[in-house]
Design a protein around this motif. Structure first.
Motif, PDB file in Angstrom:
ATOM      1  N   GLY A   1       0.819  -1.206   0.000  1.00  0.00           N
ATOM      2  CA  GLY A   1       0.000   0.000   0.000  1.00  0.00           C
ATOM      3  C   GLY A   1       0.850   1.252   0.000  1.00  0.00           C
ATOM      4  N   GLY A   2       0.513   2.197   0.876  1.00  0.00           N
ATOM      5  CA  GLY A   2       1.260   3.448   0.953  1.00  0.00           C
ATOM      6  C   GLY A   2       2.672   3.293   1.459  1.00  0.00           C
ATOM      7  N   SER A   3       3.002   2.124   2.035  1.00  0.00           N
ATOM      8  CA  SER A   3       4.366   1.895   2.525  1.00  0.00           C
ATOM      9  C   SER A   3       5.326   1.480   1.422  1.00  0.00           C
ATOM     10  N   THR A   4       4.798   0.930   0.318  1.00  0.00           N
ATOM     11  CA  THR A   4       5.666   0.379  -0.723  1.00  0.00           C
ATOM     12  C   THR A   4       6.579   1.448  -1.301  1.00  0.00           C
ATOM     13  N   THR A   5       7.876   1.259  -1.117  1.00  0.00           N
ATOM     14  CA  THR A   5       8.881   2.211  -1.590  1.00  0.00           C
ATOM     15  C   THR A   5      10.142   1.459  -1.967  1.00  0.00           C
TER      16      THR A   5
ATOM     17  N   LEU B   1      12.485   5.172  -6.697  1.00  0.00           N
ATOM     18  CA  LEU B   1      12.294   4.615  -8.031  1.00  0.00           C
ATOM     19  C   LEU B   1      10.829   4.474  -8.410  1.00  0.00           C
ATOM     20  N   ASN B   2       9.991   4.098  -7.449  1.00  0.00           N
ATOM     21  CA  ASN B   2       8.561   3.932  -7.761  1.00  0.00           C
ATOM     22  C   ASN B   2       7.792   5.182  -7.342  1.00  0.00           C
ATOM     23  N   HIS B   3       6.536   5.241  -7.723  1.00  0.00           N
ATOM     24  CA  HIS B   3       5.646   6.290  -7.226  1.00  0.00           C
ATOM     25  C   HIS B   3       4.911   5.742  -6.004  1.00  0.00           C
ATOM     26  N   PRO B   4       5.205   6.227  -4.795  1.00  0.00           N
ATOM     27  CA  PRO B   4       4.421   5.784  -3.635  1.00  0.00           C
ATOM     28  C   PRO B   4       2.948   6.093  -3.846  1.00  0.00           C
TER      29      PRO B   4
END
Length: 409
Positions: free
Chosen positions: A370-374, A388-391
């Motif tokens: 979710g919002g933690s994925t970074t 690298l990703n869009h949170p």
């Protein structure tokens, strides 16, 4: 491709498919030359991107692959210096000098069930950093996060051992409290929830957060009221130096242990007297492996030996973070899905498991999503990492820990 992905100069690698994922079935395969379409970001560390067709649309993944046989790379836990604290992954990585990293375990993010009791930010599962145990696992009923797959629990970890091999295992707390009045088991260590009727220990690694949350809820109901039968004892240099009728807060000095008890555990602590000698012993022990972990992080397993676990959720899609390994634990892959609006549908747990399998992992482990994925990494020549990703929340969410990849001399 994201702006930051272009800055890395990566080549978009696409899973070709005759159709999208149907339920949990990944169709198609990676191109044969996918391994060549990568960017080197450090010794034994590469980065690539790929599209994954799924039941609810295409998901976009960022993947960092680490060759653990390379003597110039190592993996360790990213954390902000206290168990009950949080920081963005980019800050955690830069503070430790990591060349890449992802977010880690699920954590105590809010406490709407207990008004007036602050969230600690501490993780659910065990945590080991640089060979040192930081915390143990909370009871399964106190877990934050999606339901666990059958047969898994909060003691499950992914980590890398002193032999530089990645592995899955369960890490349990082995501890006790001993005084002239007897010995009883220690059932908690630097964790935001204690089993009912037990005693837990808090040390300097906990940080300054309130310890009240540890006595709220029950083993089966996180939302149950906080216990009204609690007690706290402070032990310094092996002697009781103070006691209180309720858990406190504030930083704990090195060499000092705060024991918190609830119900039967509180009654045992009330039997201790000021000045009495008390010995507190605790260590984190892997249940299966005889090789000690250099680092370990909590979450839950999705696949072992190339076989997805039975009962994986195949209906709820989300942005996710995962880690996997192959080659007898010598090759590790970190995966973070992109949270940009057009990719935000994400993958189900069953889908991300099969995606890890397609990427070559034999064992795979789910981290917080979710919002933690970074995912972060340092561009060649840069002095700081880039996201690298869009949170999915539009900005990095502060998290309590993560997996860091480091260059070594």
């Amino acid at each position: 491709m994201t702006r930051l992905g272009r800055r890395f100069g990566t080549v978009l690698t696409v899973f070709t498919a005759s159709g999208a994922l149907a339920g949990a079935v990944l169709t198609g395969a990676a191109p044969a030359d996918a391994a060549e379409k990568t960017t080197r970001i450090g010794p034994g560390v590469t980065y690539t991107q790929l599209d994954i067709p799924a039941a609810r649309g295409v998901a976009h993944a960022h993947v960092v692959t680490v060759d653990l046989r390379n003597p110039h790379v190592r993996v360790d836990l990213l954390h902000p210096g206290a168990v009950a604290a949080r920081a963005p992954v980019s800050r955690l990585a830069d503070a430790r000098g990591a060349v890449a990293g992802v977010n880690g375990d699920f954590f105590d993010i809010s406490e709407t069930q207990h008004p007036g009791v602050e969230a600690t930010g501490a993780t659910v599962g065990p945590a080991i950093a640089s060979g040192r145990g930081l915390k143990a696992a909370v009871p399964e009923g106190q877990r934050f996060g999606p339901p666990l797959p059958p047969g898994t629990d909060t003691e499950d970890v992914f980590g890398v051992g002193a032999d530089r091999r990645a592995r899955l295992d369960r890490v349990a707390l082995d501890g006790s409290v001993r005084s002239a009045k007897g010995t009883w088991p220690l059932r908690g260590f630097n964790q935001y929830a204690l089993p009912v009727g037990t005693v837990g220990a808090f040390a300097s690694d906990w940080g300054g957060a309130s310890r009240v949350r540890a006595t709220c809820g029950t083993d089966t109901d996180r939302a149950a009221p906080c216990s009204t039968d609690t007690y706290e004892v402070t032990v310094r240099r092996g002697r009781v130096v103070s006691a209180a009728g309720a858990p406190g807060s504030g930083r704990i000095a090195r060499g000092t242990t705060v024991l918190v008890g609830r119900e039967a555990g509180a009654r045992k602590l009330r039997g201790l007297s000021l000045g009495e000698r008390v010995k507190v012993r605790h260590r984190l022990v892997a249940r299966s492996s005889r090789v000690p972990y250099r680092f370990a992080v909590g979450g839950y397993p999705m696949m072992t030996g190339g076989v997805p676990l039975p009962g994986l959720d195949d209906t709820t899609s989300a942005v996710r973070t995962a880690v996997g390994f192959s080659d007898h634990g010598h090759r590790m892959q970190l995966l973070a899905l992109d949270g940009a609006p057009r990719f935000r549908a994400g993958l189900t747990i069953a889908e991300v498991t099969l995606a890890m399998k397609r990427l070559g992992s034999k064992d795979a482990f789910s981290l917080d999503g979710g919002g933690s994925t970074t995912m972060v990494a340092r561009r060649p020549g840069a002095h700081a990492v880039s996201v690298l990703n869009h949170p999915s929340g539009g900005a990095e969410r502060p998290v309590p820990n993560g997996i860091g990849v480091f260059e070594t001399p």
